[in-house]
Design an enzyme around this catalytic site. Structure first.
Site, PDB file in Angstrom:
ATOM      1  CE  LYS A 158       8.664 -23.036 -29.295  1.00 19.99           C
ATOM      2  NZ  LYS A 158      10.114 -22.812 -29.589  1.00 19.99           N
ATOM      3  CB  ILE A 203      13.479 -16.138 -35.090  1.00 12.31           C
ATOM      4  CG1 ILE A 203      13.825 -16.330 -33.606  1.00 12.31           C
ATOM      5  CG2 ILE A 203      14.690 -15.704 -35.917  1.00 12.31           C
ATOM      6  CD1 ILE A 203      14.576 -15.243 -32.955  1.00 12.31           C
ATOM      7  CE  LYS A 237      13.167 -31.036 -36.936  1.00 10.99           C
ATOM      8  NZ  LYS A 237      13.804 -31.834 -35.856  1.00 10.99           N
ATOM      9  CG  ASN A 290      14.172 -33.322 -30.022  1.00 11.88           C
ATOM     10  OD1 ASN A 290      13.202 -33.065 -29.314  1.00 11.88           O
ATOM     11  ND2 ASN A 290      14.335 -32.786 -31.206  1.00 11.88           N
ATOM     12  NE  ARG A 292      12.323 -37.436 -29.745  1.00 13.55           N
ATOM     13  CZ  ARG A 292      12.418 -36.817 -30.918  1.00 13.55           C
ATOM     14  NH1 ARG A 292      13.136 -37.360 -31.889  1.00 13.55           N
ATOM     15  NH2 ARG A 292      11.820 -35.666 -31.137  1.00 13.55           N
TER      16      ARG A 292
HETATM   17  P1  ADP Z   1       8.496 -28.991 -31.281  1.00 17.89           P
HETATM   18  O1  ADP Z   1       9.132 -29.518 -30.035  1.00 17.89           O
HETATM   19  O2  ADP Z   1       7.006 -28.986 -31.231  1.00 17.89           O
HETATM   20  O3  ADP Z   1       9.047 -29.617 -32.526  1.00 17.89           O
HETATM   21  P2  ADP Z   1      10.275 -26.676 -31.539  1.00 17.89           P
HETATM   22  O4  ADP Z   1      10.512 -25.754 -30.407  1.00 17.89           O
HETATM   23  O5  ADP Z   1      11.349 -27.671 -31.843  1.00 17.89           O
HETATM   24  O6  ADP Z   1       8.876 -27.425 -31.323  1.00 17.89           O
HETATM   25  O7  ADP Z   1       9.978 -25.831 -32.857  1.00 17.89           O
HETATM   26  C1  ADP Z   1       9.567 -26.428 -34.066  1.00 17.89           C
HETATM   27  C2  ADP Z   1       9.618 -25.417 -35.175  1.00 17.89           C
HETATM   28  O8  ADP Z   1       8.771 -24.306 -34.890  1.00 17.89           O
HETATM   29  C3  ADP Z   1      10.988 -24.810 -35.432  1.00 17.89           C
HETATM   30  O9  ADP Z   1      11.793 -25.604 -36.247  1.00 17.89           O
HETATM   31  C4  ADP Z   1      10.595 -23.506 -36.100  1.00 17.89           C
HETATM   32  O10 ADP Z   1      10.242 -23.707 -37.460  1.00 17.89           O
HETATM   33  C5  ADP Z   1       9.338 -23.089 -35.355  1.00 17.89           C
HETATM   34  N1  ADP Z   1       9.687 -22.206 -34.204  1.00 17.89           N
HETATM   35  C6  ADP Z   1       9.812 -22.558 -32.914  1.00 17.89           C
HETATM   36  N2  ADP Z   1      10.155 -21.503 -32.137  1.00 17.89           N
HETATM   37  C7  ADP Z   1      10.239 -20.440 -32.953  1.00 17.89           C
HETATM   38  C8  ADP Z   1      10.575 -19.043 -32.769  1.00 17.89           C
HETATM   39  N3  ADP Z   1      10.874 -18.543 -31.576  1.00 17.89           N
HETATM   40  N4  ADP Z   1      10.588 -18.252 -33.873  1.00 17.89           N
HETATM   41  C9  ADP Z   1      10.287 -18.737 -35.099  1.00 17.89           C
HETATM   42  N5  ADP Z   1       9.966 -20.024 -35.329  1.00 17.89           N
HETATM   43  C10 ADP Z   1       9.947 -20.873 -34.286  1.00 17.89           C
END
Ligand code: ADP
Length: 454
Positions: A158, A203, A237, A290, A292
């Site tokens: 990420k 996960i 989402k 987040n 905001r």
């Molecule tokens: P962003 O800031 O780009 O929205 P997030 O960290 O909030 O990224 O993650 C967005 C989505 O990506 C999560 O809701 C989930 O579906 C998937 N995701 C993120 N991290 C993981 C992980 N460690 N394992 C499985 N799915 C993940």
């Protein structure tokens, strides 16, 4: 006391803020790009100033022009909405130094939570579980592979500066890791100007469950329950609901307390969201905060009866929260469908253009937050969301039936939208049974004929 607010955003959220300000007797200033002259928030705000060309980089991201507009129009505060400059600590700082109230947290909290690895470290120290992963950004490919092996595949790579579901890649073994690592770094560099990445355990089939937080400037922090946002496409989402059909009251209490600890660790003020992934056994892990207001905030508003935008303004005014945790009641079920100008029958291709006829549903338990109207031309420069349908009722069953009914009434002619997709989901037994995880959409699209969506 705040008497005039500049809204540094566009679309439905800008309109949402205009509406809250009207009810509070606060004047509004819309700033807009040349592509948004027709936009409803520009027409409904008390004043409007054009700040530049259609590209976000020439308008909604131009902090200098926004602050000049604020000074010219003599506003007391700026509401950043979501996206654009809403999580830009430097912009919050600039507002602070120009004596304009930034309606959001202090720049210090934005900074702390904006760097995903610092955020994870901070909440971990506060005793909140995090997904196992690298301590901060990885230094090199060799290092990264070592860490991935130690965590155990599958892993997710990420972007440290990530957001909006971009810059994430999954690797199942050493071979795919080498490839995905390079793609992730490249994507991160391109999308965020920062190629740094970190690694987490992937996960499998989790739920995305997040808690809405409110903190005042006197140190009180409460939560307003959760939103289940597991229905996502490409990590973005599509549907959000509250309460989550997965949580029992024990787990809800535990996660709520953890969310408050996370917000306290960030010395958080104003509205924010703590996001968790929850596995099938009910283990939960913080993924990010987040700092905001979020797109899906109306779900919480309809469940709790609390107007989050007004609360943001009260908090920015230095007022104390008027309720305690025990006063928050979750008496309704609410669900939101994001209406995007996309063609779900053609792999969600963007569908900008001019809306012919626009007719939004109404009736008991139906709310539509949208800046669209008959004759409105959707600019191609921004994201594709043109509205949100929020339906609510005493039970999940009623909320879902109402959503199906409202989607059947919704008419948007001239462009393609996600409305038919949402209708099909509202009638899908897996979704109705409350079994959707983040893997749901891929499965649903795989077993559903796409001509159903046109
Ligand atoms: P962003 O800031 O780009 O929205 P997030 O960290 O909030 O990224 O993650 C967005 C989505 O990506 C999560 O809701 C989930 O579906 C998937 N995701 C993120 N991290 C993981 C992980 N460690 N394992 C499985 N799915 C993940």
């Amino acid at each position: 006391m705040i008497q005039k607010i500049l809204i540094a955003n566009r679309g439905e959220i800008a309109l949402r803020i205009v509406r809250a300000c009207r009810e509070l007797g606060i004047k509004t200033l819309a700033v807009y790009s040349e592509a948004d002259v027709q936009s409803l928030h520009v027409q409904l705000a008390d004043e409007a100033i054009c700040i530049g060309g259609p590209r976000s980089a020439d308008s909604y991201l131009r902090a200098d022009r926004i602050i000049s507009a604020a000074e010219i129009a003599d506003v007391d505060a700026i509401h950043p909405g979501y996206g654009f400059l809403s999580e830009n600590a430097k912009f919050a700082e600039q507002c602070e130094s120009c004596n304009i109230k930034f309606i959001g947290p202090k720049s210090k909290s934005i900074k702390m939570m904006g760097d995903k690895s610092v955020a994870k470290d901070t909440v971990k120290k506060a005793g909140v579980p995090i997904v196992p992963g690298s301590d901060g950004p990885v230094e090199s490919e060799a290092d990264a592979v070592k860490i991935a092996r130690k965590i155990g595949y599958p892993v997710i790579i990420k972007a440290v500066a990530g957001g909006g579901g971009r810059g994430m890649r999954i690797a199942h073994n050493d071979v795919s890791f080498a490839k995905e690592y390079h793609v992730a770094c490249g994507e991160a560099e391109k999308a965020f100007g920062n190629g740094a990445v970190y690694i987490e355990k992937y996960i499998e089939k989790p739920r995305h469950i997040e808690f809405q937080i409110l903190g005042d400037s006197h140190g009180k922090i409460i939560h307003l329950g959760e939103r289940d946002c597991s229905v996502q496409r490409r990590h973005q989402k599509l549907i959000e609901e509250s309460p989550s059909p997965f949580l029992n009251s024990d787990l809800r209490k535990k996660m709520g307390k953890a969310a408050i600890r996370a917000a306290e660790a960030a010395e958080y003020e104003n509205a924010g969201t703590i996001e968790f992934l929850v596995d099938a056994k009910g283990n939960y892990y913080f993924i990010e905060m987040n700092t905001r207001i979020q797109v899906e905030h109306p779900v919480t508003e309809e469940c709790t009866g609390i107007d989050l935008i007004k609360q943001q303004i009260h908090i920015a005014n230095g007022e104390k929260l008027a309720f305690d945790q025990g006063d928050i009641k979750f008496e309704k079920h609410a669900i939101e469908c994001r209406i995007n100008a996309e063609d779900p029958a053609r792999n969600f291709a963007p569908s900008p253009g001019t809306i012919g006829l626009y007719y939004a549903p109404g009736g008991h338990g139906v709310r539509v937050d949208s800046h669209a109207y008959s004759g409105y031309t959707i600019p191609s420069h921004y994201d594709s969301m043109i509205g949100k349908l929020i339906c609510f009722g005493p039970t999940r069953k009623v909320a879902l039936e109402r959503a199906y009914r409202a989607l059947s009434e919704y008419l948007i002619r001239g462009i393609k939208t996600t409305i038919p997709l949402h209708k099909a989901i509202m009638a899908d037994p897996v979704f109705i049974e409350g079994k959707a995880t983040t893997a749901y959409m891929e499965d649903f699209l795989g077993r559903t004929a796409t001509d159903l969506f046109s």
